[in-house]
Scaffold this motif. Structure first.
Motif, PDB file in Angstrom:
ATOM      1  N   SER A  64       0.844  -1.194   0.000  1.00  0.00           N
ATOM      2  CA  SER A  64       0.000   0.000   0.000  1.00  0.00           C
ATOM      3  C   SER A  64       0.881   1.246   0.000  1.00  0.00           C
ATOM      4  CB  SER A  64      -0.905   0.007   1.234  1.00  0.00           C
ATOM      5  OG  SER A  64      -0.132   0.153   2.413  1.00  0.00           O
ATOM      6  N   LEU A  65       0.264   2.404  -0.232  1.00  0.00           N
ATOM      7  CA  LEU A  65       1.025   3.651  -0.245  1.00  0.00           C
ATOM      8  C   LEU A  65       1.743   3.882   1.076  1.00  0.00           C
ATOM      9  CD1 LEU A  65      -1.354   6.204  -2.038  1.00  0.00           C
ATOM     10  CD2 LEU A  65       0.715   5.161  -2.940  1.00  0.00           C
ATOM     11  N   ALA A  66       1.048   3.647   2.184  1.00  0.00           N
ATOM     12  CA  ALA A  66       1.627   3.920   3.497  1.00  0.00           C
ATOM     13  C   ALA A  66       2.806   3.010   3.812  1.00  0.00           C
ATOM     14  CB  ALA A  66       0.562   3.777   4.580  1.00  0.00           C
ATOM     15  N   GLU A  67       2.906   1.865   3.133  1.00  0.00           N
ATOM     16  CA  GLU A  67       4.008   0.922   3.376  1.00  0.00           C
ATOM     17  C   GLU A  67       5.237   1.245   2.535  1.00  0.00           C
ATOM     18  OE1 GLU A  67       1.707  -3.186   4.548  1.00  0.00           O
ATOM     19  OE2 GLU A  67       1.776  -2.620   2.428  1.00  0.00           O
ATOM     20  N   GLN A  68       5.109   2.192   1.611  1.00  0.00           N
ATOM     21  CA  GLN A  68       6.230   2.545   0.747  1.00  0.00           C
ATOM     22  C   GLN A  68       6.888   3.832   1.237  1.00  0.00           C
ATOM     23  OE1 GLN A  68       5.458   2.021  -3.562  1.00  0.00           O
ATOM     24  NE2 GLN A  68       3.422   1.287  -2.981  1.00  0.00           N
ATOM     25  N   THR A  69       8.131   4.030   0.798  1.00  0.00           N
ATOM     26  CA  THR A  69       8.917   5.178   1.252  1.00  0.00           C
ATOM     27  C   THR A  69       9.468   5.941   0.053  1.00  0.00           C
ATOM     28  OG1 THR A  69       9.568   3.990   3.258  1.00  0.00           O
ATOM     29  CG2 THR A  69      10.885   5.912   2.651  1.00  0.00           C
ATOM     30  N   ALA A  70       9.421   7.260   0.146  1.00  0.00           N
ATOM     31  CA  ALA A  70      10.032   8.128  -0.859  1.00  0.00           C
ATOM     32  C   ALA A  70      11.175   8.898  -0.221  1.00  0.00           C
ATOM     33  CB  ALA A  70       9.000   9.100  -1.428  1.00  0.00           C
ATOM     34  N   SER A  71      12.329   8.872  -0.863  1.00  0.00           N
ATOM     35  CA  SER A  71      13.500   9.599  -0.371  1.00  0.00           C
ATOM     36  C   SER A  71      13.718  10.841  -1.226  1.00  0.00           C
ATOM     37  CB  SER A  71      14.737   8.697  -0.423  1.00  0.00           C
ATOM     38  OG  SER A  71      15.884   9.406  -0.026  1.00  0.00           O
ATOM     39  N   LEU A  72      13.915  12.000  -0.565  1.00  0.00           N
ATOM     40  CA  LEU A  72      14.081  13.254  -1.294  1.00  0.00           C
ATOM     41  C   LEU A  72      15.548  13.557  -1.600  1.00  0.00           C
ATOM     42  CD1 LEU A  72      11.474  15.493   0.575  1.00  0.00           C
ATOM     43  CD2 LEU A  72      11.128  13.815  -1.263  1.00  0.00           C
ATOM     44  N   VAL A  73      16.415  13.414  -0.618  1.00  0.00           N
ATOM     45  CA  VAL A  73      17.852  13.637  -0.818  1.00  0.00           C
ATOM     46  C   VAL A  73      18.552  12.335  -0.477  1.00  0.00           C
ATOM     47  CG1 VAL A  73      19.854  15.045  -0.240  1.00  0.00           C
ATOM     48  CG2 VAL A  73      17.558  16.054  -0.156  1.00  0.00           C
ATOM     49  N   ARG A  74      19.164  11.732  -1.459  1.00  0.00           N
ATOM     50  CA  ARG A  74      19.746  10.397  -1.263  1.00  0.00           C
ATOM     51  C   ARG A  74      21.214  10.393  -1.692  1.00  0.00           C
ATOM     52  NH1 ARG A  74      17.045  10.578  -6.008  1.00  0.00           N
ATOM     53  NH2 ARG A  74      18.059   9.669  -7.839  1.00  0.00           N
ATOM     54  N   PRO A  75      21.983   9.403  -1.207  1.00  0.00           N
ATOM     55  CA  PRO A  75      23.388   9.293  -1.640  1.00  0.00           C
ATOM     56  C   PRO A  75      23.484   9.048  -3.137  1.00  0.00           C
ATOM     57  CG  PRO A  75      22.978   7.978   0.313  1.00  0.00           C
ATOM     58  CD  PRO A  75      21.634   8.412  -0.185  1.00  0.00           C
ATOM     59  N   ARG A  76      24.555   9.550  -3.741  1.00  0.00           N
ATOM     60  CA  ARG A  76      24.770   9.383  -5.175  1.00  0.00           C
ATOM     61  C   ARG A  76      26.075   8.652  -5.470  1.00  0.00           C
ATOM     62  NH1 ARG A  76      21.137  12.286  -8.143  1.00  0.00           N
ATOM     63  NH2 ARG A  76      19.808  13.696  -6.928  1.00  0.00           N
ATOM     64  N   ILE A 158       7.703   9.548   3.901  1.00  0.00           N
ATOM     65  CA  ILE A 158       8.729  10.381   3.262  1.00  0.00           C
ATOM     66  C   ILE A 158       9.968  10.428   4.139  1.00  0.00           C
ATOM     67  CG2 ILE A 158       9.280  12.683   2.400  1.00  0.00           C
ATOM     68  CD1 ILE A 158       6.278  13.095   1.951  1.00  0.00           C
ATOM     69  N   ARG A 159      11.095  10.049   3.557  1.00  0.00           N
ATOM     70  CA  ARG A 159      12.389  10.218   4.211  1.00  0.00           C
ATOM     71  C   ARG A 159      13.094  11.386   3.532  1.00  0.00           C
ATOM     72  NH1 ARG A 159      14.858   6.034   6.995  1.00  0.00           N
ATOM     73  NH2 ARG A 159      16.434   7.623   7.382  1.00  0.00           N
ATOM     74  N   PRO A 160      13.010  12.591   4.092  1.00  0.00           N
ATOM     75  CA  PRO A 160      13.630  13.743   3.418  1.00  0.00           C
ATOM     76  C   PRO A 160      15.103  13.533   3.107  1.00  0.00           C
ATOM     77  CG  PRO A 160      12.200  14.491   5.175  1.00  0.00           C
ATOM     78  CD  PRO A 160      12.294  12.997   5.303  1.00  0.00           C
ATOM     79  N   SER A 161      15.818  12.810   3.969  1.00  0.00           N
ATOM     80  CA  SER A 161      17.238  12.581   3.722  1.00  0.00           C
ATOM     81  C   SER A 161      17.618  11.157   4.085  1.00  0.00           C
ATOM     82  CB  SER A 161      18.088  13.556   4.538  1.00  0.00           C
ATOM     83  OG  SER A 161      19.465  13.198   4.461  1.00  0.00           O
ATOM     84  N   THR A 162      18.371  10.517   3.178  1.00  0.00           N
ATOM     85  CA  THR A 162      18.962   9.211   3.484  1.00  0.00           C
ATOM     86  C   THR A 162      20.478   9.268   3.294  1.00  0.00           C
ATOM     87  OG1 THR A 162      18.509   8.474   1.206  1.00  0.00           O
ATOM     88  CG2 THR A 162      16.896   7.896   2.892  1.00  0.00           C
ATOM     89  N   ASP A 169      26.692  16.540   5.479  1.00  0.00           N
ATOM     90  CA  ASP A 169      25.264  16.249   5.263  1.00  0.00           C
ATOM     91  C   ASP A 169      24.383  17.471   5.523  1.00  0.00           C
ATOM     92  OD1 ASP A 169      26.064  13.735   4.669  1.00  0.00           O
ATOM     93  OD2 ASP A 169      24.871  12.718   6.199  1.00  0.00           O
ATOM     94  N   VAL A 170      24.530  18.095   6.688  1.00  0.00           N
ATOM     95  CA  VAL A 170      23.650  19.219   7.033  1.00  0.00           C
ATOM     96  C   VAL A 170      23.856  20.406   6.094  1.00  0.00           C
ATOM     97  CG1 VAL A 170      23.118  20.943   8.794  1.00  0.00           C
ATOM     98  CG2 VAL A 170      23.332  18.531   9.430  1.00  0.00           C
ATOM     99  N   PRO A 171      25.097  20.828   5.769  1.00  0.00           N
ATOM    100  CA  PRO A 171      25.241  21.906   4.782  1.00  0.00           C
ATOM    101  C   PRO A 171      24.592  21.585   3.440  1.00  0.00           C
ATOM    102  CG  PRO A 171      27.307  21.600   5.953  1.00  0.00           C
ATOM    103  CD  PRO A 171      26.406  20.480   6.376  1.00  0.00           C
ATOM    104  N   VAL A 172      24.720  20.354   2.980  1.00  0.00           N
ATOM    105  CA  VAL A 172      24.104  19.975   1.702  1.00  0.00           C
ATOM    106  C   VAL A 172      22.580  20.031   1.807  1.00  0.00           C
ATOM    107  CG1 VAL A 172      23.672  17.992   0.177  1.00  0.00           C
ATOM    108  CG2 VAL A 172      26.011  18.634   0.767  1.00  0.00           C
ATOM    109  N   LEU A 173      22.041  19.593   2.933  1.00  0.00           N
ATOM    110  CA  LEU A 173      20.587  19.639   3.111  1.00  0.00           C
ATOM    111  C   LEU A 173      20.080  21.073   3.142  1.00  0.00           C
ATOM    112  CD1 LEU A 173      20.112  16.789   5.754  1.00  0.00           C
ATOM    113  CD2 LEU A 173      19.517  16.727   3.331  1.00  0.00           C
ATOM    114  N   VAL A 174      20.820  21.962   3.781  1.00  0.00           N
ATOM    115  CA  VAL A 174      20.424  23.373   3.797  1.00  0.00           C
ATOM    116  C   VAL A 174      20.473  23.953   2.388  1.00  0.00           C
ATOM    117  CG1 VAL A 174      21.064  25.676   4.611  1.00  0.00           C
ATOM    118  CG2 VAL A 174      21.103  23.737   6.199  1.00  0.00           C
ATOM    119  N   LEU A 175      21.521  23.628   1.638  1.00  0.00           N
ATOM    120  CA  LEU A 175      21.617  24.113   0.260  1.00  0.00           C
ATOM    121  C   LEU A 175      20.504  23.531  -0.614  1.00  0.00           C
ATOM    122  CD1 LEU A 175      25.486  24.012  -0.315  1.00  0.00           C
ATOM    123  CD2 LEU A 175      24.035  26.024  -0.027  1.00  0.00           C
TER     124      LEU A 175
END
Length: 276
Positions: A64-76, A158-162, A169-175
């Motif tokens: 279901s939708l609630a069982e899935q996760t979306a990541s916004l900022v992820r490692p590359r 939603i996982r804003p950052s992984t 990490d924090v400077p990149v998230l702020v940017l």
């Protein structure tokens, strides 16, 4: 004597006549439509199509939708190569802002500028104060919509950052938050509402179109966040029509995303009611 007077007058250079004022070129609506399409195709219009495709993938998953996760900022890159990850993060950040430079260029070509959209630092007190107030209003409402719609099964977690926990990490998230604020508000609100107005759209028809576009590129997060961002777009559109400045919206969006991105690092997993 008379001949000398006439001769001296003839030798004097004639006064240059003032140049006629250049006529204002009428708006070429056909070219303006193509300009808008090109800007959106290179930025958030393409993101809307991508989000719709992602949403189809989410709907066809067995979970279901609630069982899935979306990541916004992820490692590359791999965790063992943080320098490569950081390089990619910075490249993606800078590259995402190219459409904003394109908008600034197109505004200058049409005899306007970023000041036309209120994207400047001429009113820092107003921009910061009203931006903070909007951030509190939209941020609190958005968090409530997210939690409730996730519990109803209408939104993915939603996982804003992984990111992997490096020093940067924090400077990149702020940017990332600043990039989102500048990109979305300059293009989806300032530029789009201004250009649609030049095409003869009524203000609230343009605001509705802008809000639907904003909601569309958040569709990958689920139905709940689609409607949450639709409401955010209507509020931001009203503010822009009222004050004619996009900078407070950039401030508000940046603050909301900084709290979401950085807060997620410390709060997800520690608060039972917070998904992700």
């Amino acid at each position: 004597m008379t001949d000398k007077i006439h001769s001296s007058r003839a030798e004097q250079p004639a006064e240059p006549s003032p140049a006629p004022a250049a006529p204002t070129a009428p708006v070429d609506r056909h070219l303006l439509r193509w300009e808008i399409l090109c800007v959106l195709a290179l930025s958030l219009g393409a993101a809307g199509v991508s989000a719709a495709i992602s949403f189809l993938g989410v709907l066809t998953e067995p979970e279901s939708l609630a069982e899935q996760t979306a990541s916004l900022v992820r490692p590359r890159a791999e965790e063992e190569r943080p320098w490569l990850d950081l390089s990619w993060q910075m490249f993606v950040l800078v590259n995402a802002l190219v459409p904003v430079l394109l908008v600034a260029y197109l505004m200058r070509r049409s005899g306007e500028s970023s000041h036309t959209l209120g994207f400047d630092v001429r009113r820092p007190g107003f921009d910061l104060g009203s931006g903070a107030a909007l951030a509190a209003l939209i941020g609190a409402g958005g968090l409530a919509v997210y939690v409730v719609t996730w519990q109803l099964g209408l939104t993915v977690a939603i996982r804003p950052s992984t990111l992997a926990g490096h020093w940067w990490d924090v400077p990149v998230l702020v940017l990332q938050a600043v990039k989102n604020g500048v990109l979305e508000e300059v293009i989806v609100v300032g530029y789009l509402l201004h250009r649609l107005g030049q095409l003869g759209w009524t203000p609230w028809k343009a605001v509705l179109a802008s809000s639907v576009l904003r909601a569309s590129y958040h569709l990958y997060q689920g139905v709940g966040m689609f409607f949450g961002n639709l409401v955010m777009g209507l509020v931001f559109g009203w503010f822009y029509l009222r004050y004619g400045r996009v900078m407070p919206l950039v401030v508000a969006h940046t603050v909301i995303d900084v709290v979401a991105f950085v807060g997620s690092v410390y709060l997800i997993g520690r608060l039972d009611w917070l998904p992700g």
